[in-house]
Design an enzyme around this catalytic site. Structure first.
Site, PDB file in Angstrom:
ATOM      1  N   GLU A   1       0.675  -1.225   0.107  1.00  0.00           N
ATOM      2  CA  GLU A   1       0.093   0.035   0.022  1.00  0.00           C
ATOM      3  C   GLU A   1       0.765   1.295   0.205  1.00  0.00           C
ATOM      4  O   GLU A   1       0.607   2.378  -0.544  1.00  0.00           O
ATOM      5  CB  GLU A   1      -0.992   0.196   1.374  1.00  0.00           C
TER       6      GLU A   1
ATOM      7  N   GLU B   1      -1.643  -1.527  -9.505  1.00  0.00           N
ATOM      8  CA  GLU B   1      -1.705  -2.937  -8.813  1.00  0.00           C
ATOM      9  C   GLU B   1      -0.543  -3.792  -9.189  1.00  0.00           C
ATOM     10  O   GLU B   1       0.030  -4.310  -8.181  1.00  0.00           O
ATOM     11  CB  GLU B   1      -3.045  -3.500  -8.950  1.00  0.00           C
TER      12      GLU B   1
END
EC number: 3.4.11.-
Length: 898
Positions: A367, A389
């Site tokens: 993250e 991602e």
């Protein structure tokens, strides 16, 4: 009477063949049912914008509503840009509602809104109020269309919207959650916006390329224990009424709606800081007061990871603060306020396992990587989600390696990321990395293994091909060029190309892996020292029918071929172009063996003639950990697809008697357990014979690792112990089962302290033959446990009991959220389905909900439905084609070695 009718009684079990199929595919069916039942994907962000004044307006007419065609678009008109959202949210935690108003400068009046009640709209330009004649809240496109009496011309407009919404019964947008603490049940308000849920919290331009700055105002109780959090630091706090105060935050940098975040809670925090190119930035980790002592490690690994990223990207962290709060579900990279589920944030060395620790490290590193890749530079549209991602899923391994250099993270990439996507991408229900999506359901669907794992895997391959230094420089150039803006895949590849020059075409190679699904199998033929490679598409089902013309590359790939020999690794660039029929490589002079795709860094498979396989077997101990891991995984996968005989991977497992490393055991354990699932009940003699063989080959590692833990045990040794003991117990290793049962009975009777690493194993196998009284004791322990990770381990133990009545009781308990949290419901159902006694119970549960019939239009579950069906077909095919061959090997080889 079936479970869905509310009663449980003995039932006729399905046939063994059906049971095997069910146990092999039930998890996918559960996931599919979950999605079809409208449980939405974990989202992540929120905030508001203002429009720029340079694009041509749509000139909405002063009379009449937009046409039906206009109502049905899912993309906003690209003629309005937000500039600033001045957003006020007023949550009422007692009533479960929120009110708000947002102002912004914009010049067109079509924006997103869903499940909001709009009470008032005011439009002004240069101090002059425009008459609003209609506010049309279209449900089809999740938009609100504001029509004014006079035409809208290019310029900057000020728009005020007052609205309201519901905080309850939802997990997206702006919503209410709760947790149980020492002071009873505590209510909090939080947000989840990715990918298309910010529109549920406030009217906005809810598209990633509609970036804007935000000024946020949040209402919170005056109670001193409550705080308000958002992306930027608090600017001021003012009294609002007798019981509330309004918290105003500093104006943010420009960002997408999905990256905004609002939290009102009674969390407290620990604090550290990190060096941001010479500037100290505060790093706070928030959690409920009861869990605060478990946040230290997340802060430590977060500090090390983000300092590594600052150096790696060659760019400082762009915001003035970084906060990491505990969250109700998932993890989300809100800029400056990164949220995590308890199981991905909380850790202590006295309450959590080694695998829990690694999960916290990898999720935190993932993250935080988004602060650059995704937040600073955002994909232009969801088609290129993999840029966000895929990159974070790869770079997280570098971040954890920097924080924990002894964990062997680059070897673990294979088992944690690559192997699962190679399995999925070998099916017709896969999809390309870059795929056109329009509707919210389509967007939600691509948050999957392909975008994350395949994206990470081909970036790893690209870095290996261009070199680490060139890759890093290209990434930095890309981030600097598109900072605070948006980009597409071609922009990223252009920056890599600019670093390496024009000796070969980066885009050509990468496009073959991004715009078509699947991957190649290289088939090797040998003539002396000349190795000729041809390529074809690899599929689990070699008879599967597809149209090669549906891909512009005809399902051929430009492949960076690498190899390793006993003399070392290849260094020259070898490209097998998609347009070539074959390529020939000469084995280096003096080399006695050659293995292609060293360290499995390439996104492709390789198969050899039997003599070459046997040569690799003979030199197994000479291979690196990654190459040994690759060899095992490759052979099990090729056998499953009918490309080699099953005798090859099964014979290779004999080498495991000398194996002590973690990732090879991960692959071997998975492959052998899968075969045992298929053999379950088909022939008790052959199943037991194979179990005895596995017990034999696992014994040396079992005796090396033992149940006895030492302070000197490294991270990887701890993980290997868990893997080896788990395999041993699963095949009925006598000493393993006796030890598990002994430790379990001592614990359940006396509540003695169990090993953090081994307690999950002890719960599972200690509970296997437990009495109803013992099961109830463990249920009481589960109910009283507050730690989320520990609760999952306990309930997995409860789900392993060999008693159908007790398992039926557990299914009923799942319906009570005060006992089983909603976010854990499907995990528990998976645990029960993995138990052979529970398989039929969960099968009844799936059939009773008949998801396919209830939801003929699967929406965001379409892809998972296709995967589940293809998995069933592949399981049927396996039993028909390979079961006999495996049983023959068991009879002739395993039986003779036990």
């Amino acid at each position: 009477m079936s479970l869905c009718c509310g009663a449980a009684k003995p039932r006729k079990r399905p046939s063994r063949t059906v049971a095997v199929l069910v146990s092999c595919c039930l998890f996918l069916l559960i996931v599919c049912a979950c999605l079809l039942a409208a449980l939405v994907f974990v989202g992540k962000h929120i905030l508001y914008n203002h429009p720029h004044a340079r694009h041509v307006a749509r000139n909405l007419q002063p009379v009449g509503l937009p046409t039906e065609t206009e109502r049905r678009f899912w993309r906003l008109p690209n003629d309005t840009r937000p500039v600033l959202y001045d957003l006020t949210l007023l949550p009422d935690l007692a009533a479960g509602e929120f009110r708000g108003f947002v102002t912004g400068h914009r010049k067109d009046l079509v924006l997103h809104s869903k499940d909001l009640s709009i009470a008032e709209v005011v439009v002004r330009k240069e101090g002059r109020v425009l008459q609003v004649v209609d506010v049309d809240e279209s449900l089809v496109g999740e938009v609100v269309i504001i029509t004014t009496r006079e035409k809208i011309f290019p310029g900057v407009y000020y728009v005020f919207i007052r609205f309201g919404g519901n905080l309850k019964s939802r997990l997206t947008g702006f919503y209410q959650s709760q947790y149980s603490g020492s002071n009873g049940v505590r209510q909090i308000a939080t947000s989840k916006f990715e990918p298309t849920y910010a529109r549920q919290a406030f009217p906005c331009f809810d598209e990633p390329n509609m970036k804007s700055k935000y000024i946020v105002h949040l209402l919170k109780p005056k109670n001193a224990s409550y705080i308000a959090l958002s992306n930027f630091p608090v600017n001021k706090t003012e009294s609002y009424d007798e019981t509330h105060e309004l918290v105003t935050f500093d104006e943010t940098v420009s960002m997408s709606t999905y990256l905004s975040c609002f939290i009102v809670s009674d969390f407290t925090n620990t604090e550290t800081s990190f060096n941001n190119s010479g500037v100290t930035i505060p790093l706070k980790v928030y959690a409920s007061p009861e869990n605060l002592d478990k946040t230290t490690y997340a802060g430590e690994v977060g500090k090390k990871a983000i300092e590594y990223y600052v150096n790696y990207f060659g760019m400082p962290y762009p915001l003035p603060k970084l906060a990491i709060p505990d969250f109700v579900s998932g993890a989300m990279e809100h800029w400056g306020l990164v949220t995590f589920r308890e199981t991905a944030l909380l850790y202590t060395n006295t309450t959590h396992s080694t695998s829990n620790k690694q999960r916290v490290a990898t999720v935190v590193a993932h993250e935080l990587a988004h602060s650059w890749f995704g937040n600073l530079v955002t994909m232009d549209w969801w088609n290129d989600l993999w840029l966000n991602e895929g990159f974070a899923s790869y770079i997280e391994y570098k971040g954890v390696l920097a924080a924990e250099p002894t964990w062997g993270m680059l070897d673990q990439f294979l088992t944690a990321e690559l192997h699962s996507v190679l399995s999925l991408d070998a099916t017709l229900s896969s999809h390309p990395i870059v795929q056109t999506v329009v509707t919210p359901d389509q967007i939600t669907e691509i948050f999957d293994t392909i975008s994350y794992n395949k994206g990470a895997s081909i970036l790893r391959m690209l870095e290996s091909t261009v070199g680490e230094e060139n890759f890093q420089k290209g990434v930095t150039n890309y981030l600097k060029k598109y900072a605070y803006s948006n980009a597409v895949t071609a922009n990223f590849l252009t920056e890599i190309q600019g670093v390496i020059g024009n000796s070969w075409d980066v885009a050509e190679m990468m496009n073959t892996f991004t715009v078509q699904m699947g991957y190649p199998l290289l088939t090797v033929s040998v003539d002396g020292d000349n190795y000729t490679l041809t390529q074809s598409r690899f599929l689990k089902d070699p008879t599967a029918s597809y149209n090669s013309s549906e891909s512009i590359y005809g399902y051929k790939w430009t492949i960076p071929v690498t190899y390793v020999t006993d003399l070392g690794k290849s260094t020259d660039l070898i490209l097998f172009k998609y347009s070539d029929d074959k390529i020939t490589i000469q084995k280096p002079t003096g080399a006695t063996w050659i293995k292609f795709n060293y360290d499995q860094v390439g996104y492709y498979r390789v198969t050899y003639p039997d003599q070459e396989w046997n040569n690799l077997f003979s030199n197994y101990e000479s291979l690196s950990t990654s190459d040994r891991t690759h060899l095992l995984e490759e052979l099990f996968s090729l056998a499953e697809a009918g490309r080699v005989e099953y005798s090859l991977p099964l014979n290779l497992t004999k080498k495991l008697e000398q194996e002590i490393d973690y990732t090879p055991w991960c692959v071997a354990s998975s492959g052998l357990k899968n075969i045992l699932k298929y053999l379950n009940g088909s022939s008790s003699i052959q199943e037991e014979t194979l179990k005895a063989y596995v017990s034999k080959i696992v014994t040396p590692a079992y005796q090396n690792l033992t149940w006895d833990e030492s302070e000197g045990d490294g991270h990887l040794r701890k993980l290997t112990r868990i893997e080896v003991l788990s395999l041993a117990c699963s095949v009925g290793h006598t000493d393993c089962l006796l030890e598990a049962e002994s430790q379990f009975n001592t614990w359940i009777d006396n509540q003695t302290q169990l090993s953090q690493d081994l307690r999950s194993l002890i719960y599972k196998y200690g509970m296997k033959n437990a009495s109803e009284e013992t099961w109830q004791k463990m249920l009481d322990v589960y109910k009283s446990e507050s730690d989320a990770s520990e609760k999952l381990k306990l309930v997995n133990g409860l789900a392993n009991v060999q008693n159908e009545t007790l398992l039926s009781s557990l299914i009923e308990l799942c319906k009570n959220e005060s006992i089983v949290r909603g976010q854990d419901y499907f995990s528990v159902m998976q645990y029960i389905s993995s138990n052979p006694v529970g398989t039929s119970l969960v099968w009844d549960w799936v059939r009773c909900r008949n998801s396919f019939a209830m939801y003929p239009n699967a929406g965001a579950g379409t892809a998972n439905r296709a995967k589940a069906l293809e998995t069933v077909q592949n399981n049927i095919r396996w039993l028909a084609q390979y079961k006999a061959a495996v049983e023959s090997w068991v009879n002739s080889t395993a039986g003779g070695s036990t």
